[in-house]
Design a protein around this motif. Structure first.
Motif: not given
Length: 343
Positions: A160-169, A185-196, A209-214
């Motif tokens: 869901l976040v990836l789709v929004a970033t495709e538009f935003a990018g 939420p803090d337990h979704e660091p990969q989504a947080q990295l995309l939003v940031s 996000g990049l150094t966590g579990d990808l």
């Protein structure tokens, strides 16, 4: 479907394999068999930048096929056929027939309806298609909001976040605003990295996000988000042609799992445009003596690209460095070449 197919003069439409008079038969057969799949690909999928008028006409019937659970190979049709068509249409190249954009927008409600499907695989497939095709975000963002509140599958939430970033990018301010307002939420660091990355780059958030579990990116499936693709997408969003972006890339150089990718990105960046190379040149003395051959080789290459003659002596010393990079590049050979270029 059958009545709808009869209402189109297919013999007047051009597909990627000639005239499209075979398409009604193939689309009808695809309701009960996978046999016509390859022929459908030949008619409907050109190269990655072309969409024919026949493909635009067939689009709603394809979505009708993937909407039914009893369609054989439904996931394959959704990912491989619909995804390829949407990606080509989203390129907005000269090879995209003028009938495609209205056909894409008219069929969006049917595609968005798949986001409520019981299968997470289907939901992710539909999101992949939406992200590739883009277009008008107005009907998409409210559905993403609703799905974000309902979705429990972690990989689909990331989609869901990836789709929004495709538009935003691509400069869609409504999508940027949507991402800014998204509560992750803090337990979704990969989504947080995309939003940031897409809104206000924060190297700390992105590195977390990049150094966590990808593995979650790999689980998105349809996006084919391997490790390299994750970094490419993040850097595409950040746009390293600014201070924050360059800071992030330089921070990634210090993270061993990402060092090769970060250096490769810098190399490609400066091969295209040396405008900002001066931001990186000050690292030459440190990198030129680093135990990691990747950094030593990059430092030598960088001196050549930047024409940084003040570091000529460091390059001269590297002529005696016979270490070899993972790409088979010998530092001594590279240094000799750069010395000749510097004159």
């Amino acid at each position: 479907m059958v009545e709808g197919l009869k209402g189109i003069d297919w013999y007047l439409l051009r597909s990627h394999n000639g005239y499209a008079d075979d398409l009604p038969r193939l689309l009808k057969q695809a309701r009960t068999s996978v046999e016509p799949h390859q022929e459908l690909v030949g008619h409907l999928c050109g190269n990655e930048f072309d969409v024919s008028e026949a493909t635009a006409a067939a689009w709603p019937f394809l979505l009708d096929l993937v909407a039914h659970d009893n369609t054989p190979g439904r996931e394959w049709l959704l990912d491989e056929v619909c995804g390829s068509i949407a990606a080509a249409g989203g390129s907005r190249s000269d090879g995209v027939h003028p009938s495609w954009p209205p056909a894409w927008e008219a069929a969006k409600p049917a595609l968005l309806a798949l986001l409520d499907h019981g299968s997470a695989t289907v939901r992710r497939g539909a999101l992949f298609v939406l992200g590739q095709g883009r277009g008008d975000s107005a009907p998409v963002l409210p559905v993403l909001t609703r799905r974000w509140e309902l979705e429990t599958d972690p990989a689909t939430r990331l989609c869901l976040v990836l789709v929004a970033t495709e538009f935003a990018g691509r400069g869609d301010e409504a999508a940027v605003s949507w991402l800014r307002e998204l509560e992750v939420p803090d337990h979704e660091p990969q989504a947080q990295l995309l939003v940031s990355a897409a809104t206000s780059p924060d190297a700390g958030v992105i590195l977390r996000g990049l150094t966590g579990d990808l593995g979650l990116f790999l689980a998105t499936g349809s996006f084919e988000m391997g490790y390299d693709e994750v970094l490419e997408h993040v850097l595409w969003l950040v746009r390293p042609k600014d201070f924050e972006g360059m800071d992030l890339v330089l921070a990634l150089v210090d993270v061993l799992p990402w060092r090769t990718e970060a250096l490769d990105y810098l190399r490609r960046l400066f091969e295209r445009d040396t405008t900002d190379v001066g931001l990186v040149v000050p690292f030459v003395p440190v990198w030129a003596t680093d135990p990691d051959v990747r950094l030593r080789a990059f430092a030598v290459w960088l001196v050549g690209v930047a024409r940084a003659r003040e570091y000529r002596d460091l390059v001269a010393e590297a002529v005696y460095d016979h270490a070899v990079t993972s790409l088979g590049q010998r530092v001594s050979t590279l240094a000799t070449s750069v010395l000749l270029e510097l004159g």
